[in-house]
Design a protein around this motif. Sequence first.
Motif, mmCIF file in Angstrom:
data_model
loop_
_atom_site.group_PDB
_atom_site.id
_atom_site.type_symbol
_atom_site.label_atom_id
_atom_site.label_comp_id
_atom_site.label_asym_id
_atom_site.label_seq_id
_atom_site.Cartn_x
_atom_site.Cartn_y
_atom_site.Cartn_z
ATOM 1 N N ASP A 197 0.827 -1.219 0.000
ATOM 2 C CA ASP A 197 0.000 0.000 0.000
ATOM 3 C C ASP A 197 0.858 1.265 0.000
ATOM 4 N N ASP A 198 1.893 1.280 0.832
ATOM 5 C CA ASP A 198 2.747 2.472 0.925
ATOM 6 C C ASP A 198 3.433 2.756 -0.401
ATOM 7 N N ALA A 199 3.877 1.696 -1.093
ATOM 8 C CA ALA A 199 4.612 1.876 -2.343
ATOM 9 C C ALA A 199 3.688 2.272 -3.495
ATOM 10 N N VAL A 200 2.533 1.648 -3.577
ATOM 11 C CA VAL A 200 1.603 1.912 -4.684
ATOM 12 C C VAL A 200 1.213 3.390 -4.726
ATOM 13 N N ASP A 201 1.079 3.983 -3.572
ATOM 14 C CA ASP A 201 0.688 5.399 -3.506
ATOM 15 C C ASP A 201 1.739 6.327 -4.103
ATOM 16 N N GLU A 202 2.988 5.862 -4.210
ATOM 17 C CA GLU A 202 4.075 6.733 -4.676
ATOM 18 C C GLU A 202 4.647 6.334 -6.037
ATOM 19 N N MET A 203 4.086 5.322 -6.667
ATOM 20 C CA MET A 203 4.662 4.786 -7.902
ATOM 21 C C MET A 203 4.657 5.788 -9.057
ATOM 22 N N ASP A 204 3.688 6.653 -9.109
ATOM 23 C CA ASP A 204 3.564 7.600 -10.222
ATOM 24 C C ASP A 204 4.717 8.595 -10.287
ATOM 25 N N SER A 205 5.431 8.766 -9.185
ATOM 26 C CA SER A 205 6.518 9.754 -9.143
ATOM 27 C C SER A 205 7.861 9.177 -9.600
ATOM 28 N N LEU A 206 7.912 7.896 -9.966
ATOM 29 C CA LEU A 206 9.177 7.247 -10.290
ATOM 30 C C LEU A 206 9.536 7.382 -11.769
ATOM 31 N N SER A 207 10.846 7.328 -12.029
ATOM 32 C CA SER A 207 11.309 7.263 -13.406
ATOM 33 C C SER A 207 10.999 5.882 -13.962
ATOM 34 N N GLU A 208 11.175 5.711 -15.277
ATOM 35 C CA GLU A 208 10.863 4.418 -15.898
ATOM 36 C C GLU A 208 11.716 3.288 -15.325
ATOM 37 N N ALA A 209 13.019 3.555 -15.139
ATOM 38 C CA ALA A 209 13.921 2.531 -14.616
ATOM 39 C C ALA A 209 13.570 2.173 -13.174
ATOM 40 N N GLN A 210 13.308 3.199 -12.367
ATOM 41 C CA GLN A 210 12.930 2.964 -10.977
ATOM 42 C C GLN A 210 11.604 2.213 -10.892
ATOM 43 N N TYR A 211 10.680 2.582 -11.766
ATOM 44 C CA TYR A 211 9.351 1.967 -11.769
ATOM 45 C C TYR A 211 9.454 0.465 -12.055
ATOM 46 N N LYS A 212 10.295 0.111 -13.014
ATOM 47 C CA LYS A 212 10.427 -1.292 -13.406
ATOM 48 C C LYS A 212 10.935 -2.141 -12.250
ATOM 49 N N GLU A 213 11.975 -1.667 -11.578
ATOM 50 C CA GLU A 213 12.562 -2.445 -10.483
ATOM 51 C C GLU A 213 11.595 -2.575 -9.311
ATOM 52 N N SER A 214 10.963 -1.467 -8.947
ATOM 53 C CA SER A 214 10.041 -1.490 -7.809
ATOM 54 C C SER A 214 8.789 -2.287 -8.112
ATOM 55 N N SER A 215 8.300 -2.174 -9.343
ATOM 56 C CA SER A 215 7.050 -2.855 -9.689
ATOM 57 C C SER A 215 7.203 -4.370 -9.655
ATOM 58 N N GLN A 216 8.400 -4.880 -9.933
ATOM 59 C CA GLN A 216 8.628 -6.326 -9.870
ATOM 60 C C GLN A 216 8.459 -6.852 -8.448
ATOM 61 N N ILE A 217 8.975 -6.094 -7.483
ATOM 62 C CA ILE A 217 8.843 -6.518 -6.078
ATOM 63 C C ILE A 217 7.403 -6.347 -5.612
ATOM 64 N N ILE A 218 6.760 -5.268 -6.051
ATOM 65 C CA ILE A 218 5.361 -5.051 -5.691
ATOM 66 C C ILE A 218 4.493 -6.198 -6.193
ATOM 67 N N GLN A 219 4.800 -6.701 -7.385
ATOM 68 C CA GLN A 219 4.042 -7.831 -7.920
ATOM 69 C C GLN A 219 4.228 -9.075 -7.061
ATOM 70 N N LEU A 220 5.445 -9.294 -6.568
ATOM 71 C CA LEU A 220 5.694 -10.427 -5.683
ATOM 72 C C LEU A 220 4.922 -10.275 -4.377
ATOM 73 N N LEU A 221 4.866 -9.060 -3.847
ATOM 74 C CA LEU A 221 4.065 -8.805 -2.648
ATOM 75 C C LEU A 221 2.597 -9.108 -2.919
ATOM 76 N N ARG A 222 2.109 -8.664 -4.080
ATOM 77 C CA ARG A 222 0.716 -8.912 -4.451
ATOM 78 C C ARG A 222 0.431 -10.418 -4.552
ATOM 79 N N ASP A 223 1.366 -11.135 -5.208
ATOM 80 C CA ASP A 223 1.193 -12.585 -5.380
ATOM 81 C C ASP A 223 1.149 -13.300 -4.035
ATOM 82 N N ASN A 224 2.074 -12.916 -3.137
ATOM 83 C CA ASN A 224 2.093 -13.550 -1.818
ATOM 84 C C ASN A 224 0.825 -13.243 -1.032
ATOM 85 N N LEU A 225 0.382 -12.005 -1.096
ATOM 86 C CA LEU A 225 -0.849 -11.637 -0.397
ATOM 87 C C LEU A 225 -2.027 -12.467 -0.895
ATOM 88 N N SER A 226 -2.094 -12.654 -2.190
ATOM 89 C CA SER A 226 -3.188 -13.437 -2.774
ATOM 90 C C SER A 226 -3.179 -14.864 -2.235
#
Length: 232
Positions: A197-226
């Motif tokens: 939740d904390d990360a998703v709220d701030e994702m729009d402010s990231l550069s493309e490179a930063q977004y790619k790296e962070s989004s991969q971990i966020i997806q893993l968090l989402r998968d585990n939560l599911s």
Amino acid sequence: MTSRDDYIFAAKLAETAERYDEMQEAIRNAIMADAKLSVEERSLFASAYKHVAAARRSTARMITDLENKEADATSKGKIKEYRDKVETELNQICNDAITLVDANLLPAAGDDVEAQVFFHKLKGDYCRYLAEFQKDAKRQADCDKGLEAYTAAQKLCEGLAATNPLRLGLSLNMAVFYFEILKDNEKAIALAQKGFDDAVDEMDSLSEAQYKESSQIIQLLRDNLSEWQKVE
């Protein structure tokens, strides 16, 4: 005489060749020469030890499955001997990583907060790997040390952005520790959910490179939560 730069080059070369035991030896020698690591060198250290540990963890799980399925007592005993051999190797790898963190890497990190978080998190990870196969008092000691290391990293992370990959990776791994090792599903879900939740709220402010790296971990968090919420 081999220089530290030579050891770093050897570690990179071994990584390219996928000879991870040699990579581990080279980066360890570099640390013993000078434990203050650059960001790239921290990644080399993590990669080397992760690969050599992962190979033994996978083998140990496979052999344990074979042992549990084996009905013949003689064969079961031989399988256990082999599992003990692999677990001894894994124990040595994990404790070597933990010792390097405590004795060399954390003291050399100084006031570099990201380096401190990185090494506390890594210590927590290797205590988690030990707790996967240790029993009784040894397992409890590894659980205690792992939780202490993860908690130290978590406190230091408060000054990092919620989208920082290191902070996200800590949320992911600490949640896995609670779920798989401590069997505390509620705490694992709460940790993963907060990191997400904390990360998703701030994702729009990231550069493309930063977004790619962070989004991969966020997806893993989402998968585990599911998956974990199904258990709940």
